[in-house]
Design an enzyme around this catalytic site. Structure first.
Site: not given
Length: 405
Positions: A119, A405
Site C-alpha cells: 500500500y 475493519f
C-alpha cells in the site's frame, strides 16, 4: 486491463463477493455478521465479462483527527482474483475509489493492511501503531501508582454502549485515529457474543469505574486454563479507557486479579500506553510486540491539512509528491495561526519535499518528520523546516486505532 470494468456490486450479489473473498483470503466458512457488514459498505467490483475479478468495500467512517473529525473511506475486503494479479486491477479500483471519495467529500481513506508492502506505493502511510502487552497475573500486579478506590461495576452488554459510549467519545477527542461508533458498531464489532477468532473465549465482559459516565472501563473475555498442559487461564483485553492514571491502575489491577487466570493479554494498546511505566516489575508487565495499525491515505491533501488543528503557528511551503492523484502533486503553502489555517498551491520555493505516504504517516501526529528526514525520506530545502513541521503536528497523545475493519 482494457477488458475490466468497475461498477457498484448490488446487495443481491453479496454471495458472489463472499465467494471471491474466500478464494483470495483462503477461507472456507462465513463469519457471523459478514453479510450485514458488507451491506453497510459501498461495494466496488472489478468485472471482466460479468465475472467478479476484484472487490473493494468502503465503510463511510468519521475519523478523529487533531481538533475534530473528518469523513474517511474505510477500505476493506480489498482483493483481486489470483487469475488477475499484476494486471492493474487494484490500481484501477483505487483510482475509481478516489473519484468516489472526492464526490462524497472524503479527504481521507484508511485501511488495515494484510500485506504492508503493497500500500505504500498507493500513497498509504502507517499512521498509528499498536503494542501487545502481557501481564503475568499469577501474582498480584505491582504498580507504582495507587489505584482509584471508587467501586467497580460489571455491565450487561446490552446496556454497555449507552454507559461507556460517552467515555469512548471523550477519548476520541483526546486521541486521533479513532472512528465514530454507532449502535451497530458497538453490538457487532466491539461486543459480539462470540470472538470469531477464538471460540474458547467466553462472552464479553464490561467493567466500569466511577459514575455515569464512568471515569474508565475495560472490555474483556476470559478463557479457562488447562491444568494438564500447565496453561493458565487467560484474560483477553480488547479495550481499556481511563481518564487518569489511578483509574487505569484500578482497572489493570482488577483484570490481573480475576480468579482462575494467570495471564492478561492486551492485543492492541497505544504506543504511549503508560502501563509499562506504571509497573514496578517490567518482567511482570511486558510489551511483546509493536506493529503498524491504521494505514492512512490523504485523498485530498490540502483539505486534510486545512482541517486539522496545529500545536502552534506554522508557515511552510510543502512540495508533495503524489504520482497517483495529480491534484495533490505540487507545492502548497501551509499556514496556521490566530486567523485560521490555509493550504493553497504556491509558486514559492519549497521548504520541504516529501512523498504523500510520508505526509500521511505524520498527519495524525504518530510519526515525526525529523525521523523521516534522518532516514532520507524527506528533503529539507530550508534549514529547520522538518523540525518546524514536527512542532506544528505534535499532539499530546499519540494517535491510536484498535477498531479493525
Amino acid at each position: 486491463m482494457s477488458t475490466v470494468r468497475f461498477r457498484e456490486v448490488p446487495r443481491s450479489r453479496i454471495d458472489r463477493v463472499l465467494d471471491h473473498a474466500y478464494l483470495v483470503f483462503h477461507e472456507e466458512d462465513e463469519r457471523p455478521g459478514e453479510r450485514e457488514f458488507l451491506r453497510r459498505c459501498e461495494r466496488l467490483g472489478a468485472y471482466e465479462d460479468d465475472h467478479l475479478v476484484g472487490f473493494l468495500g468502503a465503510l463511510p467512517l468519521r475519523l478523529s483527527v487533531p481538533g475534530g473529525q473528518l469523513p474517511c473511506a474505510g477500505l476493506t475486503y480489498v482483493s483481486v482474483a489470483p487469475t488477475h494479479r499484476r494486471r492493474g486491477v487494484l490500481s484501477g479500483m483505487l483510482q475509481e475509489q478516489w473519484r468516489r471519495c472526492a464526490a462524497a467529500g472524503q479527504p481521507l481513506a484508511a485501511l488495515w493492511a494484510s500485506e504492508a508492502a503493497i500500500y505504500g506505493r498507493f500513497g498509504f502511510g502507517a499512521a498509528t501503531h499498536l503494542s501487545t502487552v502481557e501481564i503475568d497475573s499469577r501474582r498480584p500486579l505491582a504498580l507504582r501508582v495507587a489505584p482509584d478506590d471508587r467501586p467497580l461495576r460489571l455491565l450487561d452488554p446490552e446496556e454497555a454502549p449507552a454507559v461507556i459510549g460517552p467515555c469512548y467519545e471523550a477519548e476520541r477527542a483526546r486521541r486521533a485515529g479513532r472512528p465514530a461508533r454507532d449502535a451497530y458498531w458497538w453490538r457487532e464489532q466491539i461486543l459480539p457474543e462470540e470472538d470469531e477468532d477464538d471460540d474458547e473465549l467466553g462472552p464479553p465482559r464490561i467493567v466500569t469505574l466511577g459514575g455515569n459516565p464512568p471515569a474508565g472501563y475495560a472490555v474483556y473475555r476470559t478463557r479457562a486454563g488447562d491444568d494438564d498442559a500447565g496453561t493458565p487461564g487467560l484474560v483477553q483485553l480488547y479495550e481499556l479507557e481511563a481518564d487518569t492514571a489511578p483509574v487505569a491502575a484500578a482497572l489493570w489491577s482488577y483484570l490481573a486479579a480475576i480468579d482462575l487466570t494467570g495471564k492478561v493479554r492486551a492485543w492492541g494498546r497505544p504506543a504511549d500506553d503508560p502501563l509499562p511505566l506504571m509497573a514496578t516489575d517490567n518482567d511482570q508487565v511486558r510489551v511483546t510486540d509493536t506493529f503498524p495499525a491504521l494505514w492512512l491515505r490523504l485523498v485530498d491533501a490540502p483539505a486534510a491539512l486545512t482541517a486539522r488543528r496545529y500545536a502552534g503557528p506554522v508557515d511552510l511551503a510543502l512540495e508533495i509528491q503524489d504520482e497517483t492523484l495529480p491534484a495533490n502533486h505540487g507545492t502548497f503553502r501551509l499556514t496556521s495561526g490566530p486567523d485560521g489555517t490555509r493550504c493553497d498551491p504556491t509558486e514559492d520555493r519549497p521548504d520541504l519535499t516529501l512523498d504523500v505516504r510520508d505526509l500521511a504517516a505524520c498527519y495524525l501526529g504518530g510519526v515525526r518528520p525529523v525521523r523521516l528526514l534522518r532516514a532520507g525520506l524527506v528533503t529539507e530545502h530550508t534549514a529547520g523546516a522538518a523540525e518546524a513541521l514536527e512542532a506544528a503536528l505534535r499532539t499530546e497523545f499519540l494517535p491510536f486505532t484498535s477498531d479493525e475493519f
